[in-house]
Design a protein around this motif. Structure first.
Motif, short mmCIF file in Angstrom:
data_model
loop_
_atom_site.label_atom_id
_atom_site.label_comp_id
_atom_site.label_asym_id
_atom_site.label_seq_id
_atom_site.Cartn_x
_atom_site.Cartn_y
_atom_site.Cartn_z
N ALA B 365 -26.64 60.69 41.99
CA ALA B 365 -25.77 60.58 43.16
C ALA B 365 -26.53 59.90 44.29
O ALA B 365 -27.77 59.90 44.29
CB ALA B 365 -25.33 61.97 43.61
N PRO B 366 -25.82 59.31 45.25
CA PRO B 366 -26.52 58.79 46.42
C PRO B 366 -27.13 59.93 47.23
O PRO B 366 -26.63 61.06 47.18
CB PRO B 366 -25.43 58.06 47.21
CG PRO B 366 -24.15 58.55 46.67
CD PRO B 366 -24.39 59.04 45.29
N MET B 367 -28.18 59.64 47.96
CA MET B 367 -28.84 60.68 48.75
C MET B 367 -27.88 61.30 49.76
O MET B 367 -27.99 62.48 50.09
CB MET B 367 -30.06 60.10 49.47
CG MET B 367 -31.24 59.85 48.54
SD MET B 367 -32.58 58.97 49.36
CE MET B 367 -33.31 60.30 50.33
N ASN B 368 -26.93 60.50 50.25
CA ASN B 368 -25.95 61.01 51.20
C ASN B 368 -25.09 62.11 50.60
O ASN B 368 -24.42 62.84 51.33
CB ASN B 368 -25.02 59.87 51.66
CG ASN B 368 -25.72 58.97 52.66
OD1 ASN B 368 -26.68 59.38 53.28
ND2 ASN B 368 -25.23 57.75 52.79
N ALA B 369 -25.06 62.23 49.26
CA ALA B 369 -24.21 63.23 48.62
C ALA B 369 -24.97 64.51 48.33
O ALA B 369 -24.51 65.35 47.55
CB ALA B 369 -23.63 62.65 47.33
N LEU B 370 -26.13 64.69 48.95
CA LEU B 370 -26.91 65.92 48.75
C LEU B 370 -26.01 67.15 48.98
O LEU B 370 -25.39 67.28 50.03
CB LEU B 370 -28.09 65.97 49.73
CG LEU B 370 -28.98 67.22 49.64
CD1 LEU B 370 -29.84 67.19 48.40
CD2 LEU B 370 -29.84 67.36 50.89
N ALA B 371 -25.96 68.04 47.98
CA ALA B 371 -25.06 69.19 48.07
C ALA B 371 -25.71 70.33 48.86
O ALA B 371 -26.88 70.24 49.25
CB ALA B 371 -24.70 69.67 46.67
N HIS B 372 -24.94 71.39 49.08
CA HIS B 372 -25.48 72.57 49.77
C HIS B 372 -26.55 73.23 48.91
O HIS B 372 -27.57 73.70 49.38
CB HIS B 372 -24.34 73.52 50.09
CG HIS B 372 -24.79 74.81 50.70
ND1 HIS B 372 -24.97 75.95 49.96
CD2 HIS B 372 -25.12 75.13 51.97
CE1 HIS B 372 -25.40 76.92 50.76
NE2 HIS B 372 -25.48 76.45 51.98
N ASP B 373 -26.29 73.29 47.60
CA ASP B 373 -27.29 73.79 46.66
C ASP B 373 -26.95 73.31 45.26
O ASP B 373 -25.83 72.84 45.00
CB ASP B 373 -27.33 75.33 46.68
CG ASP B 373 -26.01 75.91 46.20
OD1 ASP B 373 -24.96 75.53 46.78
OD2 ASP B 373 -26.01 76.70 45.23
N TYR B 374 -27.92 73.36 44.36
CA TYR B 374 -27.70 72.96 42.97
C TYR B 374 -28.04 74.17 42.09
O TYR B 374 -29.22 74.41 41.80
CB TYR B 374 -28.59 71.77 42.62
CG TYR B 374 -28.24 70.51 43.38
CD1 TYR B 374 -27.07 69.80 43.08
CD2 TYR B 374 -29.08 70.02 44.37
CE1 TYR B 374 -26.76 68.65 43.78
CE2 TYR B 374 -28.76 68.87 45.06
CZ TYR B 374 -27.59 68.18 44.76
OH TYR B 374 -27.27 67.04 45.44
N PRO B 375 -27.04 74.96 41.67
CA PRO B 375 -27.31 76.22 40.98
C PRO B 375 -28.14 76.07 39.70
O PRO B 375 -28.96 76.95 39.40
CB PRO B 375 -25.91 76.77 40.68
CG PRO B 375 -24.95 75.68 40.94
CD PRO B 375 -25.61 74.72 41.87
N ALA B 376 -27.93 75.01 38.93
CA ALA B 376 -28.60 74.91 37.63
C ALA B 376 -29.85 74.03 37.66
O ALA B 376 -30.52 73.86 36.65
CB ALA B 376 -27.62 74.38 36.58
N ALA B 377 -30.15 73.48 38.83
CA ALA B 377 -31.17 72.43 38.87
C ALA B 377 -32.59 73.01 38.84
O ALA B 377 -32.89 74.02 39.46
CB ALA B 377 -30.99 71.59 40.12
N LYS B 378 -33.46 72.35 38.07
CA LYS B 378 -34.87 72.70 38.02
C LYS B 378 -35.68 71.72 38.89
O LYS B 378 -36.72 72.05 39.42
CB LYS B 378 -35.40 72.59 36.58
CG LYS B 378 -34.70 73.54 35.59
CD LYS B 378 -35.55 74.79 35.41
CE LYS B 378 -35.04 75.66 34.27
NZ LYS B 378 -33.61 76.02 34.43
N GLN B 379 -35.21 70.46 38.95
CA GLN B 379 -35.93 69.47 39.74
C GLN B 379 -34.98 68.44 40.36
O GLN B 379 -33.95 68.11 39.80
CB GLN B 379 -36.99 68.75 38.91
CG GLN B 379 -36.51 68.11 37.62
CD GLN B 379 -36.74 69.03 36.41
OE1 GLN B 379 -37.66 69.86 36.41
NE2 GLN B 379 -35.89 68.93 35.41
N ILE B 380 -35.40 67.99 41.51
CA ILE B 380 -34.70 66.91 42.20
C ILE B 380 -35.63 65.71 42.21
O ILE B 380 -36.78 65.81 42.65
CB ILE B 380 -34.35 67.28 43.66
CG1 ILE B 380 -33.40 68.48 43.68
CG2 ILE B 380 -33.72 66.10 44.38
CD1 ILE B 380 -33.01 68.91 45.08
#
Lengths: 156, 737
Positions: B365-380
């Protein structure tokens, strides 16, 4: 010194009763093939003494050009007549203008005369391009013009 | 948003705007021609002029005085109205006045396209489009170059981009004036501005009616200088109650034909005066040189339309297409992209594919679309470019503010990969800022911040290795940004240097492909299907590795040979391959243009500074300097007996003045020194050359380039110039590897 728009005030208030006795007439003007942009025309009536009476039709909407229609503007500038309901587009070279106009019954065969002034940007200004006495006999008669107008006929 | 405000009207209105501009260019010639063909005015008053004209043309009805100074008399000669040209100095008739049908045609085309009111609307909207495009374009440009004060620094990029920027900067003021005045005139033609044409004063009722006096004796006209006259209309012959109608620069009124007195006069309103000024600015009538300037500005519009469309199309073509993008809520890896020109998206797409191949679920996703949180994410993983003076690129503008609201889950790690060009001062600045901000937000770094210079595939692949190591599996990133069509080039000959000084270097000369150039290429005067100049790059694809390595070219395609200079690097896949080549063997290669690295044209000197293989393109420039522009070359090597590359060429160039001066510095000899040192010794000469407009071009390794920057700053300190200030003017260029 007043603005033309201010001068040509509320004539409809006076002419409205007259419409009851007015005839529906047809004005047809054929332009010559001249060089230049569309022409401004003023079709108006003079009284038996030659002074301005009323306007029948104006072709061309920009009031700053009206001074080039000299015979007409000189006549109307002293009156309070409005022309916004009897104004249409300017007429191009070789084109035909055909519109309905209202002519009061009482003026026919009463010594009144139809005049047409014409003018073109960067061209000539013609006072009395066409002159035609307002008589029943002249209804439908085709008359030739002197300037940008090739011919004209008024039918009533 | 701003970019869309620029490109959308540009694409939609481009054609009509270009059309309007070109008809405008034609019309801008009219005031110039009028100015050139209209005789100078004398000191006549209106009465004198009118009398002189009336004597020659008895039927005169009207005399007009145009803004250009041209005087026209309309008269009735029995068979309809005619117009005559009048000498403004003497009042004599110069001949019949025939309005130019050419300009009349273009005037009507320009203002209404012969489509009456619809055409006038289109014309007005295109004027509005010009204003929007010029204004949004300047704001975009200021953003891109890092502020309004840097608006006039050197433009970089592809030919289209540079043309677009350079022409826009030249033309923008003219286009803004044309556009805004055009909008006003359009509004006026729709009657939306009220009365701008002068109110009509009522015909006077108090006409004297006496016998008309001779026009030359009328006092009001005698008091009126010709320069103030716009138009005088004569009374009808024989009508004693008619009057002279006058329009002057101040207003309009009537003059009695018997008494010669003003009967009435109406001054112009302020609205009319403003409108007349606007009209003059737009048409150039009465201000021919200004009209000519506007015409020149308009001449740029079609080029701007074409280059703008090319830029838009290239950006669109590079638009990301991410296949198999996983929803953000389910992804274990989030790839965020900060991109201005979209090239970073290609790397992101490659990373996404490589991760998918190793079993990851990644969301791009574009950086502008950074979400409030990513529940399943291990790394960005953040891949971002830097825009202008270290600010966020388009797709990352709101990233920093979103990050303050971002809630990292437990153990969430991140990595930032910055893309940029080392020749910019703020190289990867935004990427570094992003890494810092994410650390401060409480995320832990998965791999250290890494930067990628000029889309280097090698750096990207190395970063992939490091990332894979931390993720516990191999991660092979082989992104080849828009690989162009390649050619097979056969090695003609090689010359080896530097083996004695542990710097094995070889100059390789390849034959150009023998295939016939296409018809278009032949029409453009090209003899080969490859077209390049010294300073351009050749991308060579080594066997068994899809990632091209770039080398600076030392020859031009006009030399019918492709020449490069390669130092053997221990473990270097491509350099070892090239050093093992024998004449007759071939390579797979393509040309990458590098139009920003070229010596300036003209007569000003050029200082060329190169060390080791960096001499290659510089020697190419010297070899092609047939116009004998003063080139000064500083060359650094190890030992003149072993690695003095291009020595015969340089000696010959000194003899025939293709080279004005040569200074060498060798490090492995008695009293050895580096090229940086010889620059400092020549500080006086360098200062003088820079003061006379010299451009400095540096080619070589990163360390050498840094040393040279220091030396040049040292040389120029007394005169207040710096590498940075020269670079801003396009007078300090680097090709560094």
């Amino acid at each position: 010194m007043k603005k033309l728009t201010a001068i040509l005030l509320l004539a409809t208030a006076f002419s409205a009763p007259g419409l009851a006795y007015a005839k529906d007439a047809t004005l047809a003007i054929q332009m010559t093939n001249y060089q230049g942009p569309p022409a401004y025309l003023a079709v108006y009536l003079t009284k038996p003494d030659g002074t301005y009476d009323s306007t029948l039709w104006v072709a061309g909407g920009r009031s700053e050009y009206y001074r080039h229609l000299r015979g007409w503007v000189r006549g109307i500038s002293g009156t309070n007549q409005r022309i916004d309901t009897i104004t249409g587009a300017s007429v191009g070279s070789g084109r035909t203008l055909k519109v309905g106009i209202a002519v009061a019954d009482a003026l026919i065969d009463a010594g009144y005369t139809i005049h047409v002034d014409s003018a073109v940007e960067h061209g000539a200004e013609n006072r009395d391009d066409v002159v035609l006495p307002l008589t029943q006999a002249n209804s439908g008669t085709v008359v030739a013009g002197n300037g940008y107008i090739s011919s004209m006929a008024v039918t009533f | 948003m701003l970019r869309r405000l620029h490109s959308l009207p540009g694409l939609i209105a481009g054609l009509i705007v270009a059309f309007m501009a070109m008809t405008g260019v034609v019309l801008s010639l009219q005031p110039m021609l009028d100015h050139a063909t209209t005789p100078q005015a004398g000191s006549m008053d209106v009465a004198e002029l009118a009398q002189t004209v009336a004597n020659q043309l008895p039927g005169v009805t009207r005399i007009t005085h145009a803004a250009s100074g041209a005087i026209t008399a309309y008269y009735d000669a029995g068979q309809g109205a005619l117009a005559a040209k009048i000498d403004p100095a003497s009042g004599t008739v110069l001949g019949e006045m025939v309005p130019s049908p050419f300009f009349a045609f273009f005037t009507e085309l320009h203002r209404s396209l012969f489509l009456d009111m619809n055409g006038r609307l289109a014309s007005g909207l295109s004027a509005l489009a010009i204003v929007v495009l010029a204004a949004s374009g300047m704001i975009l440009l200021a953003n891109r170059l890092g502020g309004w004060r840097k608006l006039f620094t050197t433009a970089k990029g592809t030919l289209s981009q540079r043309l677009h920027v350079e022409l826009a900067r030249l033309a923008v003021l003219g286009l803004l004036v044309s556009g805004m005045t055009g909008v006003v005139m359009s509004l006026n033609s729709f009657g939306l501005l009220g009365d701008t044409g002068g109110t009509l004063s009522a015909f006077p009722t108090t006409v004297d009616g006496g016998a008309p006096a001779s026009v030359g004796t009328l006092s009001a006209l005698q008091a009126l200088p010709l320069s103030d006259l716009r138009e005088i209309t004569f009374p009808y012959a024989g009508d004693a109650t008619d009057v002279f109608t006058l329009i002057t620069s101040a207003g309009q009124g009537y003059v009695d034909q018997a008494t010669g007195a003003w009967l009435s006069f109406t001054p112009n309103g302020i609205g009319q005066s403003i409108y007349e000024t606007i009209y003059m600015l737009h048409t150039g009538q009465g201000l021919w040189w200004f009209g000519a300037l506007l015409g020149l500005a308009s001449l740029c519009v079609p080029v701007l339309a074409v280059t703008g469309t090319v830029i838009w199309w290239l950006r669109r073509r590079n638009q990301p297409r991410i296949a198999g993008n996983v929803a953000a809520r389910h992804a274990d890896t989030i790839i965020l992209v900060g991109s201005e020109g979209n090239s970073t998206w290609g790397f992101a797409a490659n990373l996404h594919l490589a991760l998918a191949a190793t079993g990851h679920k990644s969301h791009v996703a574009p950086m502008n679309a950074l979400a409030h949180d990513y529940p399943a994410a291990k790394q960005i993983l953040v891949l971002t470019a830097t825009y202008g003076d270290g600010t966020a690129p388009a797709s990352a503008k709101s990233f920093m503010s979103r990050l303050t609201r971002f809630v990292p889950t437990q153990g969430l790690r991140f990595a930032v990969l910055g893309f940029g060009d080392r020749s910019f001062e703020q190289f990867c600045r935004f990427a570094e800022d992003t890494a810092l901000a994410m650390r401060e937000r409480g995320l832990t770094e998965l791999v250290p911040f890494t930067s990628v210079d000029r889309q280097s595939s090698q750096s990207f692949a190395q970063w992939g290795n490091a990332l894979g190591e931390r993720l516990g599996h191999d991660l092979v990133l082989e992104h080849v940004p828009t690989q162009p069509a390649t050619n097979e080039l056969v090695l003609l000959e090689r010359t080896d240097f530097g083996t004695e000084v542990q710097a094995p270097t070889t100059v390789l000369r390849f034959a150009l492909p023998s295939e016939r150039p296409s018809l278009l290429q032949r029409l453009l005067g090209r003899r080969s299907s490859l077209n390049f100049e010294p300073g351009d790059l050749v991308g060579i694809i080594p066997p068994g590795n899809p990632v091209p390595r770039y080398y600076s070219l030392a020859s031009s395609s006009k030399d019918d040979v492709l020449e490069i200079c390669v130092r053997k690097m221990a473990g270097g896949v491509c350099s070892e391959f090239l050093h093992g080549l024998e004449p007759g063997q071939s390579i797979t290669a393509f040309i990458k243009r590098n139009p920003d690295f070229r010596p300036q044209s003209g007569k000003a000197p050029v200082i060329l500074i190169g060390a080791g293989t960096g001499i290659g393109p510089l020697a190419g420039f010297v070899g092609g300097n047939d116009r004998h522009q003063p080139y000064y070359l500083y060359f650094g090597g190890r030992d003149p007996a072993s690695d003095f590359l291009y020595a015969p060429l340089l000696r010959a160039a000194l003899a025939d003045h293709r080279l004005a001066g040569l200074a060498t510095a060798f490090s492995r000899v008695v009293g050895g020194r580096y090229v940086q040192d010889s620059l400092r010794e020549d500080a006086d000469a360098i200062r003088k050359l820079v003061a006379s407009g010299a451009q400095i071009m540096v080619c070589g390794g990163r360390q050498m380039a840094e040393g040279v920057r220091d030396s040049i700053d040292f040389c120029l300190a007394p005169v207040g110039e710096t590498v940075t200030s020269l670079r801003a003017k396009g007078r300090y260029l680097e090709d560094v590897y």
